[in-house]
Every structure is written in structure tokens, then in C-alpha cells.
Design a protein around this motif. Structure first.
Motif, PDB file in Angstrom:
ATOM      1  N   ASP A   1       0.821  -1.209   0.000  1.00 44.13           N
ATOM      2  CA  ASP A   1       0.000   0.000   0.000  1.00 44.13           C
ATOM      3  C   ASP A   1       0.852   1.254   0.000  1.00 44.13           C
ATOM      4  O   ASP A   1       0.597   2.209  -0.716  1.00 44.13           O
ATOM      5  N   SER A   2       1.922   1.216   0.836  1.00 44.02           N
ATOM      6  CA  SER A   2       2.774   2.395   0.906  1.00 44.02           C
ATOM      7  C   SER A   2       3.523   2.621  -0.383  1.00 44.02           C
ATOM      8  O   SER A   2       3.853   3.740  -0.748  1.00 44.02           O
ATOM      9  N   LEU A   3       3.795   1.532  -1.114  1.00 43.52           N
ATOM     10  CA  LEU A   3       4.508   1.669  -2.382  1.00 43.52           C
ATOM     11  C   LEU A   3       3.634   2.386  -3.395  1.00 43.52           C
ATOM     12  O   LEU A   3       4.092   3.244  -4.137  1.00 43.52           O
ATOM     13  N   GLN A   4       2.378   2.020  -3.380  1.00 42.15           N
ATOM     14  CA  GLN A   4       1.493   2.546  -4.406  1.00 42.15           C
ATOM     15  C   GLN A   4       1.102   3.998  -4.143  1.00 42.15           C
ATOM     16  O   GLN A   4       0.666   4.693  -5.027  1.00 42.15           O
ATOM     17  N   THR A   5       1.299   4.454  -2.904  1.00 47.00           N
ATOM     18  CA  THR A   5       0.898   5.822  -2.583  1.00 47.00           C
ATOM     19  C   THR A   5       2.044   6.807  -2.681  1.00 47.00           C
ATOM     20  O   THR A   5       1.874   7.984  -2.462  1.00 47.00           O
ATOM     21  N   ASP A   6       3.246   6.286  -3.016  1.00 43.29           N
ATOM     22  CA  ASP A   6       4.388   7.194  -3.039  1.00 43.29           C
ATOM     23  C   ASP A   6       5.285   6.907  -4.233  1.00 43.29           C
ATOM     24  O   ASP A   6       6.492   6.796  -4.118  1.00 43.29           O
ATOM     25  N   THR A   7       4.693   6.753  -5.392  1.00 46.10           N
ATOM     26  CA  THR A   7       5.471   6.449  -6.586  1.00 46.10           C
ATOM     27  C   THR A   7       6.247   7.654  -7.099  1.00 46.10           C
ATOM     28  O   THR A   7       7.164   7.495  -7.899  1.00 46.10           O
ATOM     29  N   SER A   8       5.908   8.847  -6.632  1.00 45.58           N
ATOM     30  CA  SER A   8       6.633  10.041  -7.092  1.00 45.58           C
ATOM     31  C   SER A   8       8.079  10.018  -6.646  1.00 45.58           C
ATOM     32  O   SER A   8       8.951  10.591  -7.301  1.00 45.58           O
ATOM     33  N   ALA A   9       8.341   9.356  -5.524  1.00 47.12           N
ATOM     34  CA  ALA A   9       9.714   9.264  -5.034  1.00 47.12           C
ATOM     35  C   ALA A   9      10.458   8.093  -5.663  1.00 47.12           C
ATOM     36  O   ALA A   9      11.629   7.886  -5.396  1.00 47.12           O
ATOM     37  N   GLY A  10       9.782   7.336  -6.505  1.00 46.41           N
ATOM     38  CA  GLY A  10      10.394   6.174  -7.128  1.00 46.41           C
ATOM     39  C   GLY A  10       9.724   4.892  -6.695  1.00 46.41           C
ATOM     40  O   GLY A  10       8.963   4.866  -5.724  1.00 46.41           O
ATOM     41  N   HIS A  11       9.975   3.844  -7.412  1.00 38.74           N
ATOM     42  CA  HIS A  11       9.401   2.535  -7.111  1.00 38.74           C
ATOM     43  C   HIS A  11      10.365   1.721  -6.265  1.00 38.74           C
ATOM     44  O   HIS A  11      11.583   1.754  -6.473  1.00 38.74           O
ATOM     45  N   GLU A  12       9.815   0.941  -5.351  1.00 39.59           N
ATOM     46  CA  GLU A  12      10.620   0.010  -4.566  1.00 39.59           C
ATOM     47  C   GLU A  12      11.088  -1.141  -5.461  1.00 39.59           C
ATOM     48  O   GLU A  12      10.428  -1.511  -6.431  1.00 39.59           O
ATOM     49  N   TYR A  13      12.222  -1.725  -5.100  1.00 41.22           N
ATOM     50  CA  TYR A  13      12.812  -2.812  -5.886  1.00 41.22           C
ATOM     51  C   TYR A  13      11.847  -3.982  -6.041  1.00 41.22           C
ATOM     52  O   TYR A  13      11.648  -4.500  -7.150  1.00 41.22           O
ATOM     53  N   GLU A  14      11.245  -4.410  -4.932  1.00 41.05           N
ATOM     54  CA  GLU A  14      10.328  -5.556  -4.980  1.00 41.05           C
ATOM     55  C   GLU A  14       9.113  -5.254  -5.854  1.00 41.05           C
ATOM     56  O   GLU A  14       8.602  -6.131  -6.552  1.00 41.05           O
ATOM     57  N   GLU A  15       8.653  -4.018  -5.828  1.00 39.35           N
ATOM     58  CA  GLU A  15       7.506  -3.643  -6.650  1.00 39.35           C
ATOM     59  C   GLU A  15       7.865  -3.723  -8.137  1.00 39.35           C
ATOM     60  O   GLU A  15       7.058  -4.183  -8.954  1.00 39.35           O
ATOM     61  N   VAL A  16       9.076  -3.299  -8.477  1.00 39.86           N
ATOM     62  CA  VAL A  16       9.516  -3.362  -9.877  1.00 39.86           C
ATOM     63  C   VAL A  16       9.592  -4.812 -10.347  1.00 39.86           C
ATOM     64  O   VAL A  16       9.157  -5.142 -11.460  1.00 39.86           O
ATOM     65  N   LEU A  17      10.139  -5.696  -9.497  1.00 37.64           N
ATOM     66  CA  LEU A  17      10.198  -7.110  -9.860  1.00 37.64           C
ATOM     67  C   LEU A  17       8.802  -7.684 -10.068  1.00 37.64           C
ATOM     68  O   LEU A  17       8.578  -8.495 -10.970  1.00 37.64           O
ATOM     69  N   ASP A  18       7.857  -7.255  -9.244  1.00 44.87           N
ATOM     70  CA  ASP A  18       6.470  -7.697  -9.399  1.00 44.87           C
ATOM     71  C   ASP A  18       5.886  -7.244 -10.738  1.00 44.87           C
ATOM     72  O   ASP A  18       5.190  -8.002 -11.423  1.00 44.87           O
ATOM     73  N   LEU A  19       6.191  -6.004 -11.114  1.00 43.17           N
ATOM     74  CA  LEU A  19       5.684  -5.461 -12.381  1.00 43.17           C
ATOM     75  C   LEU A  19       6.271  -6.197 -13.580  1.00 43.17           C
ATOM     76  O   LEU A  19       5.578  -6.513 -14.544  1.00 43.17           O
ATOM     77  N   ILE A  20       7.581  -6.474 -13.502  1.00 39.05           N
ATOM     78  CA  ILE A  20       8.262  -7.156 -14.617  1.00 39.05           C
ATOM     79  C   ILE A  20       7.781  -8.591 -14.736  1.00 39.05           C
ATOM     80  O   ILE A  20       7.546  -9.107 -15.831  1.00 39.05           O
ATOM     81  N   GLY A  21       7.656  -9.271 -13.582  1.00 42.00           N
ATOM     82  CA  GLY A  21       7.189 -10.656 -13.573  1.00 42.00           C
ATOM     83  C   GLY A  21       8.317 -11.667 -13.700  1.00 42.00           C
ATOM     84  O   GLY A  21       9.458 -11.339 -14.044  1.00 42.00           O
ATOM     85  N   PHE A  22       7.980 -12.906 -13.413  1.00 43.16           N
ATOM     86  CA  PHE A  22       8.921 -14.033 -13.504  1.00 43.16           C
ATOM     87  C   PHE A  22       9.104 -14.390 -14.974  1.00 43.16           C
ATOM     88  O   PHE A  22       8.134 -14.564 -15.697  1.00 43.16           O
ATOM     89  N   GLY A  23      10.368 -14.506 -15.394  1.00 44.80           N
ATOM     90  CA  GLY A  23      10.593 -14.786 -16.813  1.00 44.80           C
ATOM     91  C   GLY A  23      11.950 -15.389 -17.119  1.00 44.80           C
ATOM     92  O   GLY A  23      12.559 -16.056 -16.262  1.00 44.80           O
ATOM     93  N   ARG A  24      12.430 -15.121 -18.335  1.00 43.90           N
ATOM     94  CA  ARG A  24      13.639 -15.748 -18.851  1.00 43.90           C
ATOM     95  C   ARG A  24      14.852 -15.526 -17.957  1.00 43.90           C
ATOM     96  O   ARG A  24      15.642 -16.444 -17.700  1.00 43.90           O
ATOM     97  N   VAL A  25      15.030 -14.302 -17.477  1.00 47.10           N
ATOM     98  CA  VAL A  25      16.211 -13.991 -16.662  1.00 47.10           C
ATOM     99  C   VAL A  25      16.221 -14.815 -15.382  1.00 47.10           C
ATOM    100  O   VAL A  25      17.253 -15.384 -14.998  1.00 47.10           O
ATOM    101  N   GLN A  26      15.078 -14.902 -14.716  1.00 38.62           N
ATOM    102  CA  GLN A  26      15.018 -15.677 -13.477  1.00 38.62           C
ATOM    103  C   GLN A  26      15.317 -17.158 -13.728  1.00 38.62           C
ATOM    104  O   GLN A  26      16.000 -17.799 -12.921  1.00 38.62           O
TER     105      GLN A  26
END
Length: 515
Positions: free
Chosen positions: A16-41
């Protein structure tokens, strides 16, 4: 290593806190969630599995090399124990240093350079004709491959979000079981060849020397894959290299989803100063200063409130490696004697070992050296490896049903009983079953206890705590292997009694650890 699924990573923020403060940047875990599990993993998981497999091959593979090289090196049981222990001693001497260095200069760099150097030394050892020089070479192999042993899990875990990490670590740990099948299968294939190339009048190149090449091969493949993989973005963020972390995450997004971070509306990665202060260690040009820094970073583990639980965990881990890995190094040797012509239906393991000593003394008087491995010994060890793979698959389910503490206690109680029964059992099949259970169950408990150690200490001490615990554990392999080398032939019954009692003691101590 097993940790509770759904456990919150102390370094991550609530969604919740990640989604309310995206102006300061995205958290690392949130970015991984957005990208998703794939070839690199998948590539990171495969590369990590290959590196872990190489470590097991290089250490446990000595259980066969000690047998098939005994005529060339003219080794006794004690000489074999020293040869088997050399790699473990090397790992013990350098594990913490490589773990410390990986936090400072990067996981990928440590993995690449240590694995490459270890593979080169291992390749050189193929051509060494002298026993003691060979032992020294194996020590340095262990010294360098300790980099992969101590850093791979950290490298792997940091490419995954917290909720997937326990499952991924379990998949990576399966490489231990795969290696336990690979080692005897390759030995069976190579040792079925019968040729010898005379290099000099005193040196001949025989098939057993090729075993080392096949054992280091997964490490070579792992290195090739690592060259194309990046440093972990999480470590780059903790080092304050936000721009580099953004570039790496953008590359992962392109590989996994064919999109850039901007397509996911990620324009900036949020840094966490606290993480940097916790995780980054200072590397000095002065070795004295570096060691002082290492000790300063480690000292909190040996103070309240962590001292008692951490010391008990280390002691239990030593017991696990002493009993499981120490005996596993001798498993092919004991099986080879059990499957030999001298073994009869009404003989116990110790009866067979006593008979093999008499046969060996007879061979000495007739100047005969036998370094053949019975085919059934290969098959039995492959079965042991398959049981280990199934065990790694099942242990997570069992642990979730009854809890860590009860899972460890029941496993060790069964293992202790099996070790004691080996003194009296005469049925060959039951002997093999008891041996497999005795070796597999404490081995599975290593990953369970590792997960418990992670939960016992705060985030900034977890890497150090686990590294020290596993490093001390591997000393148990050295002592266990050498104790068998000293006692097995002269006091066989006492040997199995000691190992049974030790496992039972670990079960009792496990009750004292909060899990």
C-alpha cells in the motif's frame, strides 16, 4: 534453505505504501512484481544450480576418486580420509572471506573469479602424480569454490520477490540431489573404460583422472551463463548505485516481457539508505583493517540476545555435516566392500569390513592392488541420490504441516535409529535402506536449520550468520570423515555407535532452538 512462505522481507515496504508514493520512485520488490517471472530468473536459477552442483561434485566426488586412485597413490584408509577432507578444509578457510567480499565488491564478481580459479586448479590436479601435492591442490580447489558455496544463494535470492524466494531456494537445493546422482553415474561411465597411457616410467594416465574433468564441467557451464547475467540490482541499490540498478532492471524487463521500465511507468528506483548502512562492509587495502572490520561486523552474533541460539544452531549444524556428509564420503567405499565377493548373506556391515581387512592383508602379501568399484555400488549410490531429490521435494510440504522443530526431531530420531541398527542388521536390502535414511535425513535438516538461522537474527546479520553456521558445519564433514578413517577398520561397532549417538544429541539440541 527453507523459510516460511509469505514471510515479509524486512527490507521491503508494504504494498500500500509503495502505491501511494510512486513520485519518489518505485521500490525494488515492486519493480520485480511489475516485470514478472521470466527468462532472466530461469537463467539465474539454472546458473546457480550448476554452480552448486559443481561444489558438491568437487567435494563429494572424492568419495569415488579415493577408491579408484588408491593403487596409483598407494593410499591407506587414513590417507583416503585426508584426501576427502582437503576440499572441505579449503572451503572452511575461505567461506566467510568470500561472503564478506561479495557484499563489498559484488556477488557476480566473486562467483566468476572464484569458480574460474577453482576450476583451473582442479584441472591442473588431474595431472599431479604425487599424493601430497594432489592433496594440497584439492585444498586450493576447496578454497576457491567456497566462493560459489557461500555466495550463490544470495545471488539467486536477490533476483526474486520475497514470496517466491523460499520456493526458488528449494529448487536450487535440488541440485545437491542431482549431483548425488551425477557423481556415481559419471564414475560408472568413466571407470568402465580400461586403458592406461604411460606418461613417464613412474606416471600413467588412467581413466579415473578424467572424473575430475566431468565433475568440474557444471561449473564451466555456470561460468559461461554468468558472463551474460548482471549483478543483482538489489545489491547495487544497497551500494547506492541506483542508476546501474535501473539499467539492470530495464534489461531484465526487456528480456522477460519485451518492454522497458518506462512502459511499466517506472522512471526511478527508490533507494534505501538504511539498507546500505546495514549491508555494505568496508574493504580496506590493509588486510589488518579488513579483518578488524570483518570481526566488528560479526561480533553482534556472539552477544545477547543472539549468542545462545546462534551457538546452539552452529553446534547442531556441525552435527548434521559430521554425520551426513562425513559418512557420505565413505558410503561408496563401504558399499564397495559390501558388494565384494567376500560378503556373505549372514554378515553385518562390520563383519564385511573385518573380512575386507583380512583380504587386503592377503593382497599385500601377494602384491595385488584392487581399485575396482562394484557395479552395484554405483547403482546403490544413484538410488541414494534419487531418494535425496525426493526428500528435498517432500521436506517443504512436511515442514509446513508439522513445523520445523518437529520435522527436524523426527528426521533425526529415525536417522539415529538407522545408524544403530546397522551394527546388527544382516539383510543386504535393509542395510542399504538404513544407510540411505541415515545419510538423507540429516542432510535434509541442513536446509531446514538454515532457514531457522535466517529467522533468528536481524537482516543485516543474516548473511554472516548463515555463512558462519555453514562454514563451521563443514568442519564437521572433515572430522566425521577422518574419524571414520581412523576407527572404521579397528573399531567398526564403536564408529556407528558414535554417529548414532551424535545424531540423537542433535535432535535433543534442536528442541532448544526457537523455530
Amino acid at each position: 534453505m527453507n523459510t516460511r512462505v509469505g514471510q515479509q522481507d524486512p527490507e521491503s515496504k508494504p504494498v500500500d505504501s509503495l502505491q501511494t508514493d510512486t513520485s519518489a520512485g518505485h521500490e525494488y520488490e515492486e519493480v520485480l512484481d511489475l516485470i514478472g517471472f521470466g527468462r532472466v530468473q530461469w537463467c539465474v536459477l539454472l546458473a546457480s544450480g550448476l554452480l552448486l552442483m559443481m561444489v558438491i561434485n568437487e567435494t563429494m566426488g572424492m568419495s569415488y576418486i579415493t577408491i579408484v586412485s588408491q593403487c596409483d597413490f598407494e593410499t591407506s584408509s587414513m590417507d583416503k580420509a585426508v584426501m576427502s577432507a582437503a576440499s572441505f578444509i579449503g572451503i572452511f578457510c575461505s567461506s566467510y572471506f568470500w561472503g564478506y567480499l561479495s557484499d563489498s565488491i559484488g556477488r557476480k564478481s566473486v562467483l566468476l573469479y572464484t569458480t574460474l580459479t577453482g576450476n583451473i586448479v582442479s584441472l591442473i590436479s588431474i595431472f599431479i602424480p604425487n599424493y601430497w601435492i594432489y592433496v594440497v591442490a584439492r585444498y586450493f580447489v576447496g578454497f576457491f569454490i567456497a566462493g560459489a558455496s557461500s555466495t550463490t544463494y544470495a545471488y539467486l535470492g536477490e533476483f526474486f520477490v520475497t514470496r517466491l524466494r523460499p520456493t526458488i531456494i528449494n529448487y536450487a537445493t535440488l541440485s545437491v540431489g542431482v549431483s548425488t546422482v551425477y557423481v556415481p553415474a559419471v564414475a560408472w561411465l568413466v571407470m568402465s573404460m580400461h586403458w592406461s597411457v604411460e606418461v613417464t616410467e613412474t606416471i600413467s594416465f588412467r581413466p579415473w583422472r578424467l572424473l575430475t574433468f566431468f565433475y568440474l564441467l557444471p561449473g564451466v557451464l555456470g561460468i559461461i551463463m554468468l558472463f551474460r547475467l548482471p549483478e543483482t540490482p538489489k545489491l547495487l541499490i544497497s551500494m547506492g548505485k541506483i542508476d546501474e540498478a535501473y539499467v539492470v532492471l530495464n534489461w531484465i524487463a526487456l528480456q522477460n516481457a519485451g518492454k522497458t521500465l518506462e512502459d511499466f511507468k517506472v522512471k526511478k528506483i527508490k533507494s534505501d539508505i538504511c539498507i546500505g548502512k546495514e549491508n555494505i562492509m568496508t574493504v580496506s587495502n590493509s588486510p589488518t583493517v579488513s579483518f578488524k572490520n570483518m570481526w566488528k561486523e560479526t561480533l553482534p552474533l556472539f552477544k545477547k540476545p543472539y549468542l545462545r541460539n546462534f551457538c546452539i544452531s552452529c553446534l547442531v549444524m556441525v552435527g548434521f555435516f559430521f554425520s551426513s556428509a562425513g559418512m557420505a564420503l565413505w558410503y561408496p567405499e563401504i558399499l564397495n566392500r559390501l558388494r565384494s565377493d567376500i560378503a556373505e548373506d549372514d554378515m553385518t556391515v562390520c563383519d564385511v569390513i573385518d573380512a575386507s581387512i583380512d583380504q587386503a592383508q592377503l593382497n599385500v602379501t601377494t602384491n595385488i592392488c584392487n581399485d575396482e568399484v562394484n557395479t552395484r555400488s554405483y547403482i546403490d549410490t544413484i538410488i541414494y541420490g534419487l531418494v535425496l531429490i525426493v526428500g528435498y521435494i517432500l521436506i517443504g510440504f512436511v515442514m509446513n504441516q508439522i513445523g520445523r522443530k518437529l520435522a527436524i526431531t523426527i528426521s533425526l530420531a529415525i536417522a539415529s535409529t538407522c545408524a544403530a541398527l546397522l551394527v546388527w542388521i544382516q539383510n543386504e536390502i535393509i542395510i542399504i535402506v538404513c544407510f540411505c535414511l541415515y545419510l538423507v535425513l540429516p542432510g535434509l535438516c541442513v536446509s531446514v536449520l538454515s532457514g531457522a538461522v535466517v529467522d533468528l537474527v536481524p537482516t543485516h546479520l543474516r548473511g554472516k550468520a548463515l555463512c558462519i553456521c555453514l562454514m563451521l558445519g563443514r568442519t564437521g564433514s572433515v572430522f566425521g570423515s577422518n574419524l571414520i578413517g581412523i576407527l572404521l577398520e579397528s573399531h567398526c561397532t564403536i564408529t556407528f555407535g558414535v554417529f548414532s549417538g551424535l545424531v540423537f544429541g542433535c535432535a535433543v539440541l534442536s528442541f532448544l532452538i526457537p523455530m
